[in-house]
Design a protein around this motif. Sequence first.
Motif, short mmCIF file in Angstrom:
data_model
loop_
_atom_site.label_atom_id
_atom_site.label_comp_id
_atom_site.label_asym_id
_atom_site.label_seq_id
_atom_site.Cartn_x
_atom_site.Cartn_y
_atom_site.Cartn_z
N PHE A 231 0.75 -1.07 -0.04
CA PHE A 231 0.05 -0.04 0.11
C PHE A 231 0.99 1.22 0.17
O PHE A 231 0.46 2.29 0.42
CB PHE A 231 -0.88 0.09 1.38
CG PHE A 231 -1.84 -1.09 1.19
CD1 PHE A 231 -2.94 -1.33 0.44
CD2 PHE A 231 -1.71 -2.19 2.15
CE1 PHE A 231 -3.90 -2.19 0.39
CE2 PHE A 231 -2.56 -3.41 2.15
CZ PHE A 231 -3.70 -3.21 1.29
N TYR A 232 1.85 1.14 -0.62
CA TYR A 232 2.91 2.31 -0.65
C TYR A 232 2.24 3.54 -1.16
O TYR A 232 2.41 4.50 -0.63
CB TYR A 232 3.84 2.09 -1.85
CG TYR A 232 4.94 3.12 -2.21
CD1 TYR A 232 5.96 3.38 -1.32
CD2 TYR A 232 4.78 4.12 -3.34
CE1 TYR A 232 6.91 4.55 -1.44
CE2 TYR A 232 5.67 5.08 -3.48
CZ TYR A 232 6.60 5.27 -2.61
OH TYR A 232 7.66 6.25 -2.74
N HIS A 233 1.31 3.64 -2.09
CA HIS A 233 0.76 4.98 -2.58
C HIS A 233 -0.28 5.38 -1.50
O HIS A 233 -0.43 6.66 -1.55
CB HIS A 233 -0.33 4.48 -3.75
CG HIS A 233 -1.30 3.62 -3.58
ND1 HIS A 233 -1.22 2.31 -3.09
CD2 HIS A 233 -2.85 3.70 -3.43
CE1 HIS A 233 -2.41 1.60 -3.19
NE2 HIS A 233 -3.31 2.65 -3.18
N ILE A 234 -0.71 4.53 -0.42
CA ILE A 234 -1.53 5.05 0.52
C ILE A 234 -0.52 5.79 1.61
O ILE A 234 -0.99 6.86 2.25
CB ILE A 234 -2.28 4.08 1.34
CG1 ILE A 234 -3.37 3.46 0.17
CG2 ILE A 234 -3.18 4.45 2.52
CD1 ILE A 234 -4.27 2.59 0.53
N TYR A 235 0.43 5.04 2.06
CA TYR A 235 1.45 5.53 2.92
C TYR A 235 2.05 6.92 2.55
O TYR A 235 2.76 7.56 3.33
CB TYR A 235 2.43 4.50 3.31
CG TYR A 235 1.95 3.44 4.15
CD1 TYR A 235 2.21 3.72 5.59
CD2 TYR A 235 1.28 2.30 3.87
CE1 TYR A 235 1.64 2.69 6.55
CE2 TYR A 235 0.84 1.29 4.79
CZ TYR A 235 1.05 1.34 6.22
OH TYR A 235 0.60 0.70 7.03
N LYS A 236 2.19 7.14 1.26
CA LYS A 236 2.84 8.36 0.91
C LYS A 236 2.50 9.64 1.44
O LYS A 236 3.20 10.49 1.90
CB LYS A 236 2.82 8.49 -0.43
CG LYS A 236 3.52 9.52 -1.33
CD LYS A 236 3.80 9.53 -2.53
CE LYS A 236 2.42 9.61 -3.26
NZ LYS A 236 2.39 9.65 -4.85
N LEU A 298 12.34 7.99 5.47
CA LEU A 298 10.97 6.99 5.62
C LEU A 298 10.65 6.42 4.71
O LEU A 298 9.64 5.87 4.66
CB LEU A 298 9.79 8.03 6.40
CG LEU A 298 10.20 8.87 7.52
CD1 LEU A 298 9.11 9.86 7.79
CD2 LEU A 298 10.36 7.73 8.82
N GLY A 299 11.44 6.08 3.62
CA GLY A 299 11.21 5.08 2.63
C GLY A 299 10.48 5.56 1.27
O GLY A 299 10.26 4.61 0.70
N LEU A 300 10.38 6.88 1.13
CA LEU A 300 9.74 7.02 -0.29
C LEU A 300 10.86 7.31 -1.22
O LEU A 300 11.86 7.65 -1.02
CB LEU A 300 9.01 8.70 0.19
CG LEU A 300 7.98 8.78 1.11
CD1 LEU A 300 7.38 10.27 0.97
CD2 LEU A 300 7.09 7.56 0.67
N GLU A 301 10.18 7.00 -2.57
CA GLU A 301 10.99 7.11 -3.72
C GLU A 301 11.29 8.81 -3.92
O GLU A 301 10.46 9.45 -3.64
CB GLU A 301 10.61 6.60 -5.17
CG GLU A 301 10.50 4.84 -4.60
CD GLU A 301 11.72 4.22 -4.63
OE1 GLU A 301 12.76 4.59 -5.00
OE2 GLU A 301 11.73 3.16 -3.92
N ALA A 302 12.51 9.32 -4.59
CA ALA A 302 12.87 10.41 -4.60
C ALA A 302 11.77 11.24 -5.65
O ALA A 302 11.14 12.33 -5.45
CB ALA A 302 14.10 10.69 -5.56
#
Length: 311
Positions: A231-236, A298-302
Motif C-alpha cells: 500500500f505504498y501509494h497510501i502511506y505516501k 522514511l522510505g519514499l522514492e525520490a
Amino acid sequence: MKLWIAVILVIIFVQADARKRQRAAHDDVRERHVSSHPNQVRVGANFEETMVAERPRGRKTSPARDGATPVPRNPCDKVRCKAGSECSLDANNLPNCVCIRECPDGLSVDDAVCGSDNRTYASECDLKRTKCLGKAKKSQRRKMKSLKIRYLGPCKTFTPCRKKELREYPNRMRVWLKNIFLQMYDTPLSEGGLTDKQRHYGRKVYSERERLQEFEQGADHELMEKEFRKFYHIYKYPVHWKFADLDRRPKDKKLSKKELGPLRAPLIPMEHCTKVFFKRADKNRDGKISLEEWGTALGLEAGDIDASLLV
C-alpha cells in the motif's frame, strides 16, 4: 371650569413652596460649611465648586457601593507580568514584576511536566518559576532562556537505541503516522482535526482504511514492511502530512531540532531512537531535515517526494 382653575393654582402654589424650602435648606448647609471652612471658600465660588475643591488628592479609589468606604485600587490590577513572574508592590507602593515566590502545593503526579533540560518539574508553574529565577543569574541566563515544556508528565529515561530498533524505526514511524492521520480525519477542525485540503489529499488513505492493519506495538517488522510495499501509494501522503505539521516556525520546508522535538514525546513509538535516526538522515549536516531527507529516510522514492502535498 372654576374648579379646574382652583386645582391648577393649588398645584402651582405647592411647587413654589417646595422650591422655596429646598433653597432655604441648601443655603443653611452652605452657611454651616463656610463657617467651619472659612479659608477654603473662593470668591465667586458656589457650594458645589467648594466641595469639589476640598476633596483630597491621592491614590485612586474604587467607587463606593451601598454607602461603604471606597476601597483603594491595587496598583497591580492593570500590570501584566511575563510567564513565571507575578506583580508585587515595593516599599514605595509601586508595582514591579518579580519571579513567582511559591507555586501551589498539593499537586499530583498528573501535574508534572518534562522540561527541555530533561528534568521533571512538579508543575508548569514550577518550570516557569525556575526559568524566571535562572534568567536573573548571568551564568544560567542563556540556558534558562530556552527552557520550555517538552511534554506533559514526568521525564522518561531513554534507553540507548539498538541497531535492530534503528532499522525498524522507519516502518514503525510510518505505521504510527498512518494511524494518527486516520484518527485526525474523523476529528472536527474545531477540535484540532484536518483541513479540507488535507482531507482531500488523504481521501485514499481513509477509503482504504479497512484494508490496512493497525499493528500493535511490538508487531513483526517484516509484516509492516510487507504492508508498506503493498500500500505504498497510501502511506505516501501521511509522511508528507506530518512533515507539514511539524514545519511551523518558520515554515521553510526544513525541520530544526526544535521542530522535531514533538517526535520524542512518550506516545511516539521508539522515541528514544528519534534523535539518532534523524541525525543520520541529515545527509548535508546542516542541522536541519529537509523534505527530501525526511521522505528518503522514511522510505519514499525520490520522485514521490512532492512539496505541493505540504498543506
